[in-house]
Design a protein around this motif. Structure first.
Motif, mmCIF file in Angstrom:
data_model
loop_
_atom_site.group_PDB
_atom_site.id
_atom_site.type_symbol
_atom_site.label_atom_id
_atom_site.label_comp_id
_atom_site.label_asym_id
_atom_site.label_seq_id
_atom_site.Cartn_x
_atom_site.Cartn_y
_atom_site.Cartn_z
ATOM 1 N N GLU A 105 0.911 -1.433 -0.047
ATOM 2 C CA GLU A 105 -0.118 0.378 0.156
ATOM 3 C C GLU A 105 0.796 1.219 -0.546
ATOM 4 O O GLU A 105 1.711 1.150 1.106
ATOM 5 C CB GLU A 105 -0.597 0.422 1.624
ATOM 6 C CG GLU A 105 -2.106 -0.901 1.338
ATOM 7 C CD GLU A 105 -2.968 -1.151 2.197
ATOM 8 O OE1 GLU A 105 -2.498 0.150 3.103
ATOM 9 O OE2 GLU A 105 -3.794 -2.323 2.201
ATOM 10 N N ASP A 106 0.894 2.235 -0.570
ATOM 11 C CA ASP A 106 1.083 3.808 -0.530
ATOM 12 C C ASP A 106 2.842 3.043 -0.933
ATOM 13 O O ASP A 106 3.531 4.301 -0.842
ATOM 14 C CB ASP A 106 1.014 4.594 0.508
ATOM 15 C CG ASP A 106 -0.389 4.730 0.457
ATOM 16 O OD1 ASP A 106 -1.333 4.912 -0.286
ATOM 17 O OD2 ASP A 106 -0.591 4.690 1.909
ATOM 18 N N THR A 107 2.934 2.706 -1.678
ATOM 19 C CA THR A 107 4.244 1.828 -2.540
ATOM 20 C C THR A 107 4.520 2.497 -4.310
ATOM 21 O O THR A 107 3.465 1.176 -4.475
ATOM 22 C CB THR A 107 4.535 0.944 -1.307
ATOM 23 O OG1 THR A 107 4.227 0.858 -0.186
ATOM 24 C CG2 THR A 107 5.980 0.502 -1.803
ATOM 25 N N PRO A 110 12.525 11.870 -11.947
ATOM 26 C CA PRO A 110 10.820 12.734 -12.424
ATOM 27 C C PRO A 110 9.586 11.659 -11.428
ATOM 28 O O PRO A 110 8.503 11.983 -11.405
ATOM 29 C CB PRO A 110 10.865 12.536 -13.900
ATOM 30 C CG PRO A 110 11.846 12.006 -14.204
ATOM 31 C CD PRO A 110 12.865 11.829 -12.923
ATOM 32 N N ILE A 111 10.425 10.436 -11.941
ATOM 33 C CA ILE A 111 8.741 9.608 -11.214
ATOM 34 C C ILE A 111 8.639 9.800 -9.806
ATOM 35 O O ILE A 111 7.752 9.390 -9.424
ATOM 36 C CB ILE A 111 9.555 7.887 -12.461
ATOM 37 C CG1 ILE A 111 9.094 7.874 -13.493
ATOM 38 C CG2 ILE A 111 7.872 6.906 -11.629
ATOM 39 C CD1 ILE A 111 9.627 6.828 -13.977
ATOM 40 N N VAL A 112 9.991 9.373 -9.713
ATOM 41 C CA VAL A 112 9.293 9.393 -7.769
ATOM 42 C C VAL A 112 8.897 11.037 -7.501
ATOM 43 O O VAL A 112 7.683 10.992 -6.549
ATOM 44 C CB VAL A 112 10.646 9.219 -7.181
ATOM 45 C CG1 VAL A 112 10.579 9.737 -5.552
ATOM 46 C CG2 VAL A 112 11.763 7.727 -7.081
ATOM 47 N N ARG A 113 9.418 12.049 -8.170
ATOM 48 C CA ARG A 113 8.298 13.724 -7.491
ATOM 49 C C ARG A 113 7.019 13.163 -7.934
ATOM 50 O O ARG A 113 6.632 14.185 -6.671
ATOM 51 C CB ARG A 113 9.512 14.698 -8.295
ATOM 52 C CG ARG A 113 9.302 16.215 -8.323
ATOM 53 C CD ARG A 113 9.967 16.533 -8.788
ATOM 54 N NE ARG A 113 9.946 18.082 -8.368
ATOM 55 C CZ ARG A 113 10.110 19.002 -9.120
ATOM 56 N NH1 ARG A 113 10.431 19.097 -10.682
ATOM 57 N NH2 ARG A 113 9.882 20.013 -8.985
ATOM 58 N N GLU A 114 6.755 13.291 -8.732
ATOM 59 C CA GLU A 114 5.122 12.624 -9.672
ATOM 60 C C GLU A 114 4.537 12.134 -8.714
ATOM 61 O O GLU A 114 2.912 12.254 -7.996
ATOM 62 C CB GLU A 114 5.229 12.183 -10.716
ATOM 63 C CG GLU A 114 3.889 11.932 -11.447
ATOM 64 C CD GLU A 114 2.979 12.948 -11.386
ATOM 65 O OE1 GLU A 114 1.985 12.526 -11.525
ATOM 66 O OE2 GLU A 114 3.445 13.966 -11.316
ATOM 67 N N ALA A 115 5.215 10.717 -8.411
ATOM 68 C CA ALA A 115 4.358 9.744 -7.276
ATOM 69 C C ALA A 115 4.286 10.647 -5.500
ATOM 70 O O ALA A 115 2.628 10.537 -4.924
ATOM 71 C CB ALA A 115 5.348 8.697 -6.428
ATOM 72 N N ALA A 116 4.822 11.363 -5.162
ATOM 73 C CA ALA A 116 5.451 12.342 -3.848
ATOM 74 C C ALA A 116 4.241 13.297 -4.363
ATOM 75 O O ALA A 116 3.151 13.101 -3.142
ATOM 76 C CB ALA A 116 6.353 12.794 -3.841
ATOM 77 N N ILE A 143 1.828 9.495 -2.891
ATOM 78 C CA ILE A 143 2.162 7.912 -2.271
ATOM 79 C C ILE A 143 3.454 8.015 -1.613
ATOM 80 O O ILE A 143 4.234 9.324 -2.022
ATOM 81 C CB ILE A 143 2.911 6.787 -3.572
ATOM 82 C CG1 ILE A 143 1.255 7.122 -4.186
ATOM 83 C CG2 ILE A 143 4.008 6.133 -3.484
ATOM 84 C CD1 ILE A 143 1.978 6.372 -5.743
ATOM 85 N N LYS A 144 3.928 7.720 -0.023
ATOM 86 C CA LYS A 144 4.617 8.407 0.844
ATOM 87 C C LYS A 144 6.012 7.127 1.426
ATOM 88 O O LYS A 144 6.976 7.419 1.293
ATOM 89 C CB LYS A 144 4.022 7.472 2.029
ATOM 90 C CG LYS A 144 2.523 8.371 2.314
ATOM 91 C CD LYS A 144 2.656 10.018 2.382
ATOM 92 C CE LYS A 144 1.482 10.240 2.783
ATOM 93 N NZ LYS A 144 1.741 12.311 2.335
ATOM 94 N N LYS A 145 6.101 6.089 0.113
ATOM 95 C CA LYS A 145 6.974 4.939 0.069
ATOM 96 C C LYS A 145 7.425 4.617 -1.461
ATOM 97 O O LYS A 145 6.640 4.785 -2.435
ATOM 98 C CB LYS A 145 6.706 4.023 1.122
ATOM 99 C CG LYS A 145 6.622 3.726 2.492
ATOM 100 C CD LYS A 145 5.942 3.228 2.889
ATOM 101 C CE LYS A 145 4.526 2.572 2.769
ATOM 102 N NZ LYS A 145 4.703 0.840 3.622
ATOM 103 N N CYS A 146 9.090 4.659 -1.156
ATOM 104 C CA CYS A 146 8.854 3.957 -2.649
ATOM 105 C C CYS A 146 10.340 2.481 -2.365
ATOM 106 O O CYS A 146 11.122 3.087 -2.354
ATOM 107 C CB CYS A 146 9.352 4.585 -4.025
ATOM 108 S SG CYS A 146 10.861 5.992 -3.252
ATOM 109 N N ALA A 176 16.064 9.983 -2.978
ATOM 110 C CA ALA A 176 15.624 10.398 -1.821
ATOM 111 C C ALA A 176 16.454 11.671 -1.753
ATOM 112 O O ALA A 176 16.256 12.253 -0.833
ATOM 113 C CB ALA A 176 16.782 9.672 -0.878
ATOM 114 N N VAL A 177 16.159 12.622 -2.688
ATOM 115 C CA VAL A 177 15.827 14.069 -2.790
ATOM 116 C C VAL A 177 15.072 14.775 -2.221
ATOM 117 O O VAL A 177 13.945 16.082 -2.762
ATOM 118 C CB VAL A 177 16.626 15.342 -4.494
ATOM 119 C CG1 VAL A 177 18.452 14.521 -3.747
ATOM 120 C CG2 VAL A 177 16.384 14.322 -5.138
ATOM 121 N N ILE A 178 13.175 13.620 -2.724
ATOM 122 C CA ILE A 178 12.310 14.497 -2.705
ATOM 123 C C ILE A 178 11.782 14.047 -1.263
ATOM 124 O O ILE A 178 11.833 13.099 -1.190
ATOM 125 C CB ILE A 178 11.325 13.419 -4.615
ATOM 126 C CG1 ILE A 178 12.090 13.036 -5.136
ATOM 127 C CG2 ILE A 178 10.018 14.452 -4.039
ATOM 128 C CD1 ILE A 178 12.103 14.877 -5.929
#
Length: 514
Positions: free
Chosen positions: A101-103, A123-129, A133-136, A147-149
């Motif tokens: 969940e939320d990953t 950019p993908i992690v930035r869009e997820a945040a 979404i809280k975890k990746c 980790a910079v997000i």
């Protein structure tokens, strides 16, 4: 049993989330994948199943169907592998249905079960945040990049067993399986190990060209240098990143995202802290420079976003390549249309060009230059009028005398020039604080009078320049913008006649472009 996981992809330079749906049911054993997939994405069937087998995870023979949604967007790349594997493991009850969940899951699987790095992670992690979404879980090599997000729990995995162990562990034991990667939210500081080696103090003479480079850096103005070989044109261009204002965190994220999408981000690198300096060879193709392809990717001009694009030996570039620069030089972005859709790539850079004044390089020195007037004219016209009209500063360089070479140790260094540039930039920040404008070079034509007020004497001066130099309205506004930057460098609130005259001095010479 049906299950879902979340991954992501990039469309142009825009990231979007992809929902991976897996259904495992009885019937003839099969593995089907749907969702507008490229060949390398469809090959995830073999990579996923073999990698799980080689790590000792047995998937019973079942009818497996995997869908990557939304189905109307073409999926390319191999970064979906990990999310597909986790979805299948959920559907076969190897891991708990609530463990994901939320990953977000990203990464390519090797046949040995290792998780390999992917493009476009930032950019993908930035869009997820942005979408809550809280975890990746990402490849270990990409973990510092992700980790910079802020607000995102990032874990870097080396193989699929680490992911299974983390998702199967109890809440208190998860940290032992995949440690949390620390966030890098400190101040942006240039990495001295990648610093440019060039400094303005190493360039003898050429004070006018150095002054033009300073104005260019302070106001984000385009620059063209004309002169014979060996007079320092390339060195001056190479020094420009050292005097540019530092990247803000938002700009750093933009630059790093584009490099990540293009696959040019070094493994383990987090945020790019220096403004880009891109210098393609004159044999570069149109697609490589501006971007494109069946599924368009950013070109070199997008990699120069927020930095400097330097084209050396400008007339040697193909005419179609140079003319394609018209739109990005004016609009600070480039649009590409394909059957699969329209793409918009950022291209907000300082254009710096260098060229010889004739094919042999030594005109107007007739002791060394033997080019005919026709040859010189043909050579110079390779740089078209519309391109010249988009260049704010054009400066001529001459060979340096021996006397100036002897005293070159007294030249001003890049640090002191950068100090003036940063002070001019602060004045611009205050001036444009309530607008989307960042530099004087960005001021739209209709708003030039609003931000570049001219007194009566200055207006008469510009009227004379308009008629004497046969300026276009675009060139007219460019002179005023450059004068605004010159006034900022001299800490003057009002644009004076002397600022306008200096700005006009940097227009292309009629001796070359007749």
């Amino acid at each position: 049993m049906f299950s879902t996981t979340i991954t992501g992809a990039v469309h142009g330079v825009q990231a979007y989330l992809v929902r991976v749906e897996a259904d495992v049911s009885g019937g003839l054993p099969a593995f089907l994948m749907v969702g507008s997939l490229s060949i390398e994405t469809r090959e995830a069937r073999e990579r996923v199943m073999v990698s799980l087998k080689n790590k000792g995870v047995q998937i019973p023979p079942r009818h497996i169907t995997v869908n990557l949604s939304p189905g109307d967007k073409r999926k390319e790349g191999t970064a979906f592998d990990l999310a597909i594997a986790v979805a299948i493991l959920k559907a076969t009850e190897v891991i708990s249905p609530t463990a994901t969940e939320d990953t977000l899951f990203l990464g390519e699987l090797g046949l040995d079960g290792d998780i390999r790095p992917a493009k476009g992670v930032l950019p993908i992690v930035r869009e997820a945040a942005r979408q809550g979404i809280k975890k990746c879980i990402v490849p270990f090599q990409n973990s510092k990049e992700a980790a910079v997000i802020p607000g995102m729990e990032v874990r870097g995995a080396r193989d699929i067993l680490e992911v299974i162990g983390y998702l199967s562990a109890k809440e208190g034991e998860q940290e032992e399986q995949l440690p949390l990667v620390g966030h890098d939210q400190g101040p942006l500081a240039p990495n001295e190990t990648v610093a440019h080696n060039l400094d303005f103090s190493e360039i003898a003479g050429q004070e006018m060209a150095k002054r033009a480079a300073e104005i260019s850096a302070a106001g984000f103005h385009n620059l063209l240098m004309v002169g014979p070989p060996g007079v320092g044109k390339s060195m001056i261009a190479g020094c420009m990143p050292e005097i540019l204002p530092p990247l803000s965190r938002e700009e750093s994220l933009e630059v790093t995202s584009i490099k990540s999408i293009a696959g040019e981000l070094d493994l383990g690198e987090t945020l790019c802290t220096r403004r880009p300096f891109i210098s393609p060879h004159h044999s570069i193709s149109l697609t490589a420079l501006v971007g494109g392809g069946t599924i368009p990717k950013p070109g070199r001009i997008s990699l120069a976003h927020r930095g400097v694009l330097f084209l050396d030996e400008l007339p040697e570039f193909d005419k179609h390549v140079l003319d394609a620069m018209r739109q990005p030089l004016e609009e600070r972005k480039i649009h590409i249309s394909r059957v699969g859709g329209s793409f918009s790539f950022p291209a907000d850079f300082i254009f710096a060009g260098a060229m010889n004044p004739c094919p042999c390089g030594y005109y107007p020195d007739r002791n060394r230059c033997h080019c005919s007037e026709t040859e010189i004219s043909r050579y110079m016209r390779k740089v078209s009028g519309p391109i010249l009209d988009r260049i704010d500063l054009c400066v001529e360089l001459q060979a340096i005398s021996l006397d100036k070479m002897k005293g070159f140790n007294h030249c001003e260094n890049s640090a002191s020039i950068r100090h003036r540039v940063e002070k001019a930039r602060m004045r611009q920040e205050q001036r444009f604080s309530k607008t989307s404008i960042r530099f004087n070079g960005d001021i739209p034509g209709p708003r030039v009078e609003e931000y570049c007020y001219l007194g009566e004497e200055e207006k008469r001066c510009m009227e004379q320049l308009y008629h004497n130099l046969q300026l276009s309205m675009r060139s007219y506004h460019r002179i005023i913008r450059v004068a605004r930057t010159i006034a900022d460098l001299e800490e003057e609130e009002k644009i004076g006649v002397e600022h306008l005259m200096e700005a006009a001095m940097y227009r292309p010479s009629l001796d070359y472009w007749k």
